[in-house]
Scaffold this motif. Structure first.
Motif, PDB file in Angstrom:
ATOM      1  N   SER A   1       1.118  11.237   5.736  1.00  0.00           N
ATOM      2  CA  SER A   1       0.226  10.215   5.258  1.00  0.00           C
ATOM      3  C   SER A   1       0.093   9.193   6.149  1.00  0.00           C
ATOM      4  O   SER A   1       1.009   8.764   7.148  1.00  0.00           O
TER       5      SER A   1
ATOM      6  N   THR B   1      -2.157   5.047   6.781  1.00  0.00           N
ATOM      7  CA  THR B   1      -2.328   3.913   6.145  1.00  0.00           C
ATOM      8  C   THR B   1      -3.439   3.342   6.896  1.00  0.00           C
ATOM      9  O   THR B   1      -3.459   3.171   8.004  1.00  0.00           O
TER      10      THR B   1
ATOM     11  N   THR C   1      -4.979  -2.275   1.653  1.00  0.00           N
ATOM     12  CA  THR C   1      -4.359  -1.027   2.226  1.00  0.00           C
ATOM     13  C   THR C   1      -4.354   0.120   1.610  1.00  0.00           C
ATOM     14  O   THR C   1      -3.984   0.198   0.513  1.00  0.00           O
TER      15      THR C   1
ATOM     16  N   ASP D   1      -3.648  10.768   2.506  1.00  0.00           N
ATOM     17  CA  ASP D   1      -2.723  12.012   2.834  1.00  0.00           C
ATOM     18  C   ASP D   1      -3.570  13.063   3.527  1.00  0.00           C
ATOM     19  O   ASP D   1      -4.704  13.571   3.339  1.00  0.00           O
TER      20      ASP D   1
ATOM     21  N   LEU E   1      -3.000   0.828  -2.019  1.00  0.00           N
ATOM     22  CA  LEU E   1      -1.502   0.301  -1.909  1.00  0.00           C
ATOM     23  C   LEU E   1      -1.706  -1.060  -2.575  1.00  0.00           C
ATOM     24  O   LEU E   1      -1.381  -1.342  -3.566  1.00  0.00           O
TER      25      LEU E   1
ATOM     26  N   ASP F   1       2.973   7.531   5.383  1.00  0.00           N
ATOM     27  CA  ASP F   1       2.374   6.099   5.481  1.00  0.00           C
ATOM     28  C   ASP F   1       2.565   5.468   7.156  1.00  0.00           C
ATOM     29  O   ASP F   1       2.978   4.304   7.188  1.00  0.00           O
TER      30      ASP F   1
ATOM     31  N   ARG G   1      -4.017   4.130   1.474  1.00  0.00           N
ATOM     32  CA  ARG G   1      -3.154   5.648   1.913  1.00  0.00           C
ATOM     33  C   ARG G   1      -4.099   6.980   1.990  1.00  0.00           C
ATOM     34  O   ARG G   1      -4.830   6.946   1.061  1.00  0.00           O
TER      35      ARG G   1
END
Length: 610
Positions: free
Chosen positions: A572, A574, A605, A609, A596, A455, A607
């Motif tokens: 990851s 964001t 928001t 990966d 998120l 993140d 995420r």
């Protein structure tokens, strides 16, 4: 018994005497209206919930009612930025609705912003001639030094003190715009005007103006930076505040608001108290999102500022002012009819929700349309590649500021949503090596990402999203574990992060030549992209190219993922996007995305990966 020196009666008498020597003056300010008069989004055909000068007009009326003495200023960028503004520029014989609205609201003075020049000097001069208030700018001149508009003005007003007595007050007004206007509108201004840095102009003109006025207001069409910002910085308002003789500063250009916590820690800036180098200041957002208020208490004997306060009022809850709506109604209705003109049909949605993390069909369509247009003009002697960038991806425009064209019938407003600026077409002749450098500049949009960490914020907040300008027709990957090649001054600081760059499924030949289609704005060097003079320029608006493409070749497919991030196990990032993005996750099936939470500005928001 006679009252003693410290008695309640004497304190009250002293206060009355002091009140009689004070004048309360309220300064009201707008900035970066960008032609958004009615509280209406012409791109989505729905109301603007928290913007539009019609809403701000209600705030202005209320603020005036609460003040015995007031002045209203605009800080620039009022003539360009909306379909209504462009309609006005295309109908020069009609009264300019933006100027008519400002006349109706009885603005006391305004300054020019950089976007006032987007339609050329002739259009600007015609609009300025209709203004019933002075428009000033101290740092732009015709060649030879003749002022383009008055550098300064002095407003003569009668103001009442707290005891009701009337006094003459002379208010000096000076304005400044960024020197970068000569880059952004080089094709319209080169050889016709010259621009001085705001700080140099302030040092030349403020002292003279101060001799003619009692109070001096600086209209700075520039952002808020540190007090020692570089002379050519766009964020020059704090530096101007430090010039002796300036009493009040109105800032703008960056579309931010002030007072605001985001400016904490900057040299010379009181982010909570609303002052720059000790001078009261405001920055009232954009598109009429806020009204800036500076309340001054002036000592009548020498017109010194005894005390001050700065604040903002948000336009969101305010209803549009009926009287202003009547003034702008005919132009607004004409623009709505124009925006509803049909173009065709799209089988796929076109949006910018994921345009900063994956290829976007919306930006690809712009690249495809412009490349096709140039091929039709020039033939196939050299390969032609288009470019596309995401203009509307939230940022300072807010969580609602995203391109969002649904599948189905298309109209002219959708072409405006896809290409929001009145840029014209330009073509560059670039080598494969220069194309790689172009992509390296675009890759500066992303922070350095550390492998194995979760993140991490992906986007560099100092990189404007509209500079994420991708060349279409090549394939490449971005290695986020490597630093960007260029810093924010365009100096090369690393070997870069673009890898595996291909053309026609083979490694891109650094010596091969291509025609790359872009805009006059980008060809002028904005963002550090244009390494050489344009191969070809045109007066054709890119938006018109997009509109014609939508008529001829309606979108029927999703965009191929021709660029992507290099995989990074256990890592990851964001990024913020629109809450509406949740309904479009199926458009980016190759991405591993997790919603998120919503932040305090309304963004979702997400995420990613890697």
């Amino acid at each position: 018994m006679k009252a003693g020196p410290g008695s309640k009666e004497q304190q009250q008498a002293t206060r009355v005497v002091n009140d009689a020597t004070l004048v309360d003056l309220r300064i009201l300010a707008t900035s970066d209206i960008h032609g958004w008069l009615e509280a209406w989004d012409y791109h989505s055909a729905r109301p603007l919930p928290a913007a539009g000068l019609a809403r701000t007009a209600t705030l202005i009326e209320k603020a005036r009612e609460g003040a015995e003495n007031s002045l209203l200023f605009d800080n620039g960028d009022f003539l360009q930025g909306s379909p209504l503004a462009e309609w006005s520029a295309g109908n020069p014989e009609a009264p300019h609705p933006i100027i008519a609205a400002m006349n109706h609201l009885h603005y006391d003075a305004a300054t020019l912003g950089n976007h006032e020049f987007n339609f050329g000097l002739e259009m600007l001069e015609g609009a300025v001639a209709q203004a019933g208030f002075p428009i000033v700018s101290a740092n732009i001149s015709r060649l030879g030094g003749t002022p383009l508009v008055p550098r300064t003005t002095v407003l003569h007003r009668q103001v009442a003190d707290r005891a009701g007595r009337v006094h003459p007050l002379r208010v000096g007004v000076i304005g400044f715009l960024p020197v970068q206007v000569m880059i952004w509108d080089h094709s319209l201004l080169t050889g016709r005007v010259e621009v001085e840095t705001p700080l140099a102009a302030a040092r030349r003109h403020v002292a003279t103006l101060r001799q003619r006025c009692d109070l001096l207001v600086a209209l700075c069409h520039g952002g808020i930076g540190c007090a020692s910002a570089a002379e050519g910085s766009e964020d020059f308002a704090t530096a101007i505040a430090g010039v002796a003789g300036v009493d009040v500063v109105i800032a703008g250009h960056s579309h931010l608001v002030f007072p605001d916590h985001r400016f904490r820690g900057l040299e010379g800036v009181d982010a909570e108290g609303g002052s720059l180098q000790g001078k009261p200041a405001v920055m009232p957002g954009s598109r009429g999102s806020h009204l800036g208020l500076v309340d001054l208490q002036l000592e009548v004997r020498d017109w010194s500022v005894a005390s001050s306060s700065s604040r903002l009022v948000a336009a969101g809850p305010a209803p549009p002012a009926p009287s202003l709506r009547r003034v702008i109604g005919p132009a607004h209705d004409a623009v709505r009819r124009e925006m509803d003109r049909p173009l065709g049909h799209s089988d796929v949605p076109l949006n910018s929700f994921f345009a900063l993390v994956a290829p976007s069909r919306a930006t690809a369509l712009v690249a495809e349309a412009s490349a096709r247009h140039v091929r039709n003009l020039l033939g196939d002697d050299l390969p032609v590649l288009g470019t596309g960038q995401p203009f509307k991806v939230g940022g300072r425009g807010g969580a609602g500021y995203f391109t969002d064209v649904p599948a189905g019938p298309l109209s002219l407003r959708h072409a405006n949503d896809l290409y929001v600026y009145p840029n014209t077409l330009a073509v560059l002749r670039l080598t494969g090596h220069e194309i790689r450098l172009w992509l390296e500049r675009a890759a500066g949009a992303f922070r350095l990402i550390h492998p194995g960490k979760a993140d991490q914020p992906l986007l560099d907040p100092d990189f404007p999203a509209y500079n994420f300008d991708v060349v279409h027709g090549v394939e490449f990957k971005i290695d986020l574990s490597r630093p960007p090649m260029f810093d924010n001054t365009s100096a090369q600081v690393s070997d870069g992060r673009i890898t595996q760059i291909l053309y026609n499924d083979a490694p891109l030949d650094p010596q091969a030549e291509f025609l790359v289609v872009t805009s006059d704005y980008r060809a002028g060097g904005v963002g550090g992209y244009a390494p050489r003079l344009p191969f070809m320029t045109s007066k054709t608006l890119l938006r018109d190219v997009v509109a014609q493409h939508l008529r001829d070749m309606p979108p029927t497919r999703a965009e191929k993922p021709f660029w992507r991030f290099m995989p990074m196990a256990g890592t990851s990032v964001t990024f913020p996007t629109s809450p509406r993005a949740l309904s479009h996750l199926d458009e980016v099936p190759h991405l591993s995305l997790t919603p998120l939470a919503h932040d305090r500005d309304g963004f979702l928001t997400m995420r990613l990966d890697l």
